[in-house]
Design a protein around this motif. Structure first.
Motif, mmCIF file in Angstrom:
data_model
loop_
_atom_site.group_PDB
_atom_site.id
_atom_site.type_symbol
_atom_site.label_atom_id
_atom_site.label_comp_id
_atom_site.label_asym_id
_atom_site.label_seq_id
_atom_site.Cartn_x
_atom_site.Cartn_y
_atom_site.Cartn_z
ATOM 1 N N GLN A 176 50.060 -17.953 21.410
ATOM 2 C CA GLN A 176 51.021 -18.750 22.187
ATOM 3 C C GLN A 176 50.793 -20.242 21.951
ATOM 4 O O GLN A 176 51.745 -21.010 21.783
ATOM 5 C CB GLN A 176 50.887 -18.444 23.693
ATOM 6 N N LEU B 144 51.990 -21.075 18.446
ATOM 7 C CA LEU B 144 53.453 -21.102 18.422
ATOM 8 C C LEU B 144 53.994 -22.375 19.075
ATOM 9 O O LEU B 144 54.942 -22.990 18.570
ATOM 10 C CB LEU B 144 54.022 -19.870 19.142
ATOM 11 N N GLU C 166 56.111 -25.176 17.243
ATOM 12 C CA GLU C 166 57.417 -25.565 17.774
ATOM 13 C C GLU C 166 57.494 -27.079 17.924
ATOM 14 O O GLU C 166 58.485 -27.708 17.540
ATOM 15 C CB GLU C 166 57.593 -24.877 19.124
#
Length: 199
Positions: free
Chosen positions: A37, A40, A44
């Protein structure tokens, strides 16, 4: 210790080991999931930063390209305009040259010398036809304005008129007339090429 107790102990140890392994596996999976997470989220954020940066670079390249195209268009316009002006000047020179006839020269010489008055020296081209030169000389001698008339081998066309008592002289030729006309017409031609009204 009995066999039963031993079996029970083994089962208990196995159960505890499996539970401990499951617990540790769950922690590893949770930790891996949290790490994934985090990765990611960072990816992003980096993606957004890269997109913003790429957009800014694209805008800068687009702006430079647009400026370069505008400059190229201006340069081409100026180049074409200059070529057209040269072409118009050449056409004007040819037109003046073709109209600079012996008859025109005779009238021009008589008019210029008549306007200047006395004390005039005149040079005409050596290759001017004898009849024309004699005719000009005769008409000027009767007016009394002409001091001297000479033929100049360095004068290919046109004539030179000199006011001897004042020390000035002018060369009047097809080239000189074309140059004067070109100087007068060039600004008007530029306005026409720019689609502007004559000023």
């Amino acid at each position: 210790m009995s066999e039963k107790t031993l079996d029970k102990l083994i089962v208990t140890l196995k159960t505890e080991a499996i539970e401990a392994a499951d617990k540790e596996a769950k922690q590893i999976v949770e930790k891996a999931h949290k790490e994934a997470q985090r990765i990611l989220k960072e990816a992003e954020e980096q993606k957004e930063e890269l997109l913003v940066k790429a957009d800014k670079e694209a805008q800068a390249i687009y702006g430079k390209g647009e400026s370069a195209l505008k400059q190229a268009a201006r340069d081409l316009t100026i180049s074409v305009r200059n070529d057209l002006l040269k072409l118009l000047k050449t056409a004007l020179e040819r037109e003046v040259e073709s109209n600079f006839t012996p008859d025109l020269m005779e009238r021009a010489i008589l008019k210029v010398v008549g306007n200047i008055g006395s004390g005039v020296a005149l040079k005409i081209p050596e290759n001017m036809k004898k009849e024309l030169a004699d005719k000009i000389q005769e008409r000027l001698r009767t007016s009394g304005n002409l001091d001297t008339l000479t033929k100049d081998p360095n004068l290919p066309n046109g004539f030179v008129v000199t006011k001897t008592d004042q020390g000035w002289s002018y060369r009047i030729s097809a080239e000189a007339v074309a140059e004067l006309l070109n100087g007068h017409l060039s600004p008007k031609w530029i306005n026409i090429l720019k689609n502007e009204p004559n000023t």
